[in-house]
Design a protein around this motif. Structure first.
Motif, PDB file in Angstrom:
ATOM      1  N   VAL A 294     -16.455  11.102   2.453  1.00  0.00           N
ATOM      2  CA  VAL A 294     -16.436  10.146   1.340  1.00  0.00           C
ATOM      3  C   VAL A 294     -16.473  10.887   0.002  1.00  0.00           C
TER       4      VAL A 294
ATOM      5  N   ILE B 148     -13.085  12.018  -1.107  1.00  0.00           N
ATOM      6  CA  ILE B 148     -12.268  10.960  -1.701  1.00  0.00           C
ATOM      7  C   ILE B 148     -12.620  10.803  -3.176  1.00  0.00           C
ATOM      8  N   ARG B 149     -13.915  10.798  -3.488  1.00  0.00           N
ATOM      9  CA  ARG B 149     -14.343  10.676  -4.887  1.00  0.00           C
ATOM     10  C   ARG B 149     -13.829  11.869  -5.704  1.00  0.00           C
TER      11      ARG B 149
ATOM     12  N   LEU C  34      -5.319  12.472  -2.593  1.00  0.00           N
ATOM     13  CA  LEU C  34      -6.188  11.307  -2.467  1.00  0.00           C
ATOM     14  C   LEU C  34      -5.854  10.503  -1.208  1.00  0.00           C
ATOM     15  N   LEU C  35      -4.557  10.292  -0.982  1.00  0.00           N
ATOM     16  CA  LEU C  35      -4.142   9.566   0.220  1.00  0.00           C
ATOM     17  C   LEU C  35      -4.546  10.318   1.485  1.00  0.00           C
TER      18      LEU C  35
ATOM     19  N   CYS D 213      -8.104   9.814   2.156  1.00  0.00           N
ATOM     20  CA  CYS D 213      -8.361   8.467   2.665  1.00  0.00           C
ATOM     21  C   CYS D 213      -8.026   8.378   4.160  1.00  0.00           C
TER      22      CYS D 213
ATOM     23  N   LEU E 191     -10.888   9.667   6.120  1.00  0.00           N
ATOM     24  CA  LEU E 191     -11.975   8.700   6.293  1.00  0.00           C
ATOM     25  C   LEU E 191     -11.632   7.705   7.402  1.00  0.00           C
TER      26      LEU E 191
ATOM     27  N   PRO F   4      -4.592   4.928  10.888  1.00  0.00           N
ATOM     28  CA  PRO F   4      -4.193   4.616   9.508  1.00  0.00           C
ATOM     29  C   PRO F   4      -2.974   3.705   9.405  1.00  0.00           C
TER      30      PRO F   4
END
Length: 267
Positions: free
Chosen positions: A172, A175-176, A203-204, A207, A210, A218
């Motif tokens: 997480v 991602i931030r 960023l993708l 994600c 995650l 996904p």
């Protein structure tokens, strides 16, 4: 039309007739390995869509369409003396037996994680046997996969050799971190589209990581989000028509009110 109890042998014979040089179907005769790839992908997605919609009564037909693609490839291979349908069956049967020693052999695994680890190790050995020059855990991941699926597969391969976070918080945090880097690029006085694209990609990718750690797929997750958005947007359109309004003449606040109303109706 009279219905018969067709067998797999009948299907192979039908495929041969479709490809008969004298009496076959002109469309089927024009096809080659490359030309039917788009149809194979389309049929696979239609199978997935049927399952996700819960339309299981339609599934035999969709699976039949997908099986036809395999039979088509096998026929093309047989015509060029490369392989036939029997070789396809032999290949997958050998692979399944080799990858399940706990079912077809004497291996004993204590957990699902051990089974998955054995699966990945066996696949790695198969890759090395196929290509002696293969040196990376990422070898043979198809570049033609949808980007989300390929990212997921890359991450799974890395995780199989220990290159992965074992807990959720750093996933997480990543991602931030990537989102902050996107925003930093957007704050640049002279925004560089290539650098923005790079940061958006990171960023993708984060994600997807995650989603993988939460044991979700996904592609399936995003398809579900697409379906939800489409359903709600159609609800907004219907509400606007009922009120005699055009979305282009509405304010964003007004449209947001319609959107929230549709959401409330779903709960």
């Amino acid at each position: 039309m009279e219905h018969y109890n067709y067998s797999l042998g009948d299907l192979l014979a039908i495929m041969a007739a479709l490809r008969d040089p004298e009496n076959g179907c002109p469309w089927d005769l024009k096809q080659d390995f490359a030309s039917i790839v788009p149809y194979t992908l389309e049929e696979a997605y239609e199978v997935a869509d049927t399952i996700e919609r819960g339309a299981l009564a339609e599934l035999p037909g969709e699976l039949g369409d997908l099986l036809f693609q395999v039979v088509f490839y096998a026929r093309l291979g047989e015509e060029r003396s490369l392989f036939n349908f029997g070789d396809v069956v032999q290949s997958i049967s050998h692979k399944l037996v080799a990858r399940h020693p706990h079912v077809f052999g004497n291996a004993d695994f204590d957990s699902e994680e051990q089974i998955k680890a054995n699966w990945e190790n066996t696949k790695a050995e198969e890759r090395r046997a196929k290509d002696a020059a293969a040196t990376s855990a990422l070898d043979d991941i198809p570049r033609g996969l949808p980007a989300l699926s390929r990212a997921n597969k890359i991450q799974k391969r890395c995780a199989a050799v220990g290159f992965d976070w074992r807990e959720l918080p750093p996933v997480v945090d990543k991602i931030r971190e990537e989102l902050d880097e996107v925003m930093a690029e957007l704050d640049e006085p002279e925004r560089d589209p290539d650098r923005v694209a790079d940061e958006l990609g990171d960023l993708l990718f984060a994600c997807v990581n995650l989603v993988r750690h939460l044991r979700q797929d996904p592609e399936a997750v995003l398809r579900r989000a697409n379906d939800k958005f489409e359903r709600r947007f159609r609800g907004v359109e219907q509400a606007l028509r009922a009120d005699g309004k055009d979305s282009r003449a509405c304010s964003l606040e007004e449209l947001d009110g319609y959107w929230n109303s549709v959401k409330r109706q779903e709960t």
